[in-house]
Design a protein around this motif. Structure first.
Motif, short mmCIF file in Angstrom:
data_model
loop_
_atom_site.label_atom_id
_atom_site.label_comp_id
_atom_site.label_asym_id
_atom_site.label_seq_id
_atom_site.Cartn_x
_atom_site.Cartn_y
_atom_site.Cartn_z
N ARG A 26 19.82 -0.98 3.02
CA ARG A 26 19.08 -0.52 4.02
C ARG A 26 18.58 -2.11 4.55
N ASP A 27 18.28 -3.07 4.62
CA ASP A 27 17.50 -4.26 4.78
C ASP A 27 19.04 -5.06 5.05
N VAL A 28 19.16 -4.88 6.38
CA VAL A 28 20.14 -5.08 7.54
C VAL A 28 19.85 -6.63 7.84
N LEU A 29 20.55 -7.99 6.99
CA LEU A 29 20.14 -8.77 6.53
C LEU A 29 21.71 -9.20 7.58
N PRO A 30 21.34 -10.71 8.39
CA PRO A 30 22.72 -11.13 8.30
C PRO A 30 23.33 -11.85 7.67
N SER A 31 24.86 -12.57 6.98
CA SER A 31 25.33 -12.92 6.08
C SER A 31 26.26 -13.97 6.46
N ILE A 32 26.39 -14.18 7.48
CA ILE A 32 27.18 -14.99 8.14
C ILE A 32 26.26 -16.18 9.39
N LYS A 33 26.05 -16.88 8.73
CA LYS A 33 25.31 -17.98 9.66
C LYS A 33 25.86 -19.43 10.34
N ILE A 34 25.08 -19.90 11.41
CA ILE A 34 25.92 -20.48 11.84
C ILE A 34 25.12 -21.74 12.55
N GLY A 35 25.52 -23.17 12.02
CA GLY A 35 24.20 -24.14 12.03
C GLY A 35 24.83 -25.14 13.14
N ALA A 36 24.41 -26.41 13.51
CA ALA A 36 24.93 -27.72 14.37
C ALA A 36 23.03 -28.87 14.12
N TYR A 37 23.93 -29.67 12.89
CA TYR A 37 22.99 -31.07 13.12
C TYR A 37 24.41 -32.05 13.17
N PRO A 38 22.97 -32.96 13.62
CA PRO A 38 23.05 -34.49 13.70
C PRO A 38 23.42 -34.95 12.31
N CYS A 39 24.28 -35.88 11.93
CA CYS A 39 24.68 -35.93 10.28
C CYS A 39 23.75 -37.31 10.10
N THR A 40 22.24 -37.35 10.45
CA THR A 40 21.77 -38.40 10.60
C THR A 40 19.78 -37.57 9.92
N THR A 41 20.09 -36.07 9.81
CA THR A 41 19.06 -35.54 10.00
C THR A 41 18.71 -34.86 8.47
N ASN A 42 17.81 -35.29 7.78
CA ASN A 42 17.57 -34.72 5.63
C ASN A 42 17.87 -33.43 6.71
N ALA A 43 18.13 -32.63 7.30
CA ALA A 43 18.30 -30.93 6.67
C ALA A 43 20.14 -30.78 6.84
N VAL A 44 20.45 -31.54 6.95
CA VAL A 44 21.92 -31.56 6.09
C VAL A 44 22.50 -31.66 4.34
#
Length: 187
Positions: free
Chosen positions: A169-187
């Motif tokens: 019913r709610d089409v939500l993505p189940s595969i996500k791709i991201g790119a980050y520097p290894c110095t970021t806290n987001a990783v």
């Protein structure tokens, strides 16, 4: 896919994914250290044998590779050695294989609703951007991915819906791709 890779990169990809070598006649050139003269020209299987004898690879015979390939690979390549190209090509192929399965979660026994994530890490922000831009370019130029791509790709993330996601019913993505520097806290 409209992906251009060098013969050496093609051999690396085939070894990682367990794709048979030499099914298509492709020669691999070995250059001198200054890249001025070709020292040898090999077929793919001969090239793997050459690398093994040089102590540069731990695969003696490509036919011994597991049928599904390897889950991990460690590749040493210097500056401008094609790391972004081969990494993007491998990710393209992995994504293609996932999206070819109606429900990757069911197929792999994953908890429904948990995301499948591709995370690219690079030494710095410019490296992360370069890798992500290469991957994004491959995805955007291949018609296969269009029906699965959520239409909000931004500069740092892409999202994809599987066939199983589309049935909800709610089409939500189940595969996500991201790119980050290894110095970021987001990783």
């Amino acid at each position: 896919f409209p992906v251009t890779i060098l013969p050496v990169q093609r051999v690396i990809g085939k070894l990682i994914f367990g794709v048979p070598l030499d099914y298509k006649e492709i020669n691999v050139d070995v250059w001198d250290p200054l890249h001025e003269k070709i020292l040898y020209t090999f077929k793919e299987s001969e090239y793997v044998n050459f690398l093994y004898n040089e102590g540069r690879i731990n695969i003696e015979d490509w036919r011994d590779i597991p049928e599904q390939g390897f889950n991990e690979a460690i590749i040493f390549a210097g500056r401008r050695g094609g790391k972004s190209q081969i990494t993007a090509a491998c990710a393209d192929y992995k994504l293609y294989k996932l999206l070819s399965i109606r429900s990757p979660h069911e197929h792999y026994g994953l908890v429904e609703g948990s995301p499948i994530e591709f995370t690219f890490l690079a030494q710095d922000g410019s490296g992360a951007n370069r890798l992500y831009d290469k991957f994004k370019s491959d995805i955007n130029t291949s018609p296969f991915f269009s029906p699965f791509l959520r239409k909000t790709p931004n500069s740092k993330n892409m999202e994809f819906v599987t066939e199983a996601d589309k049935d909800k019913r709610d089409v939500l993505p189940s595969i996500k791709i991201g790119a980050y520097p290894c110095t970021t806290n987001a990783v």
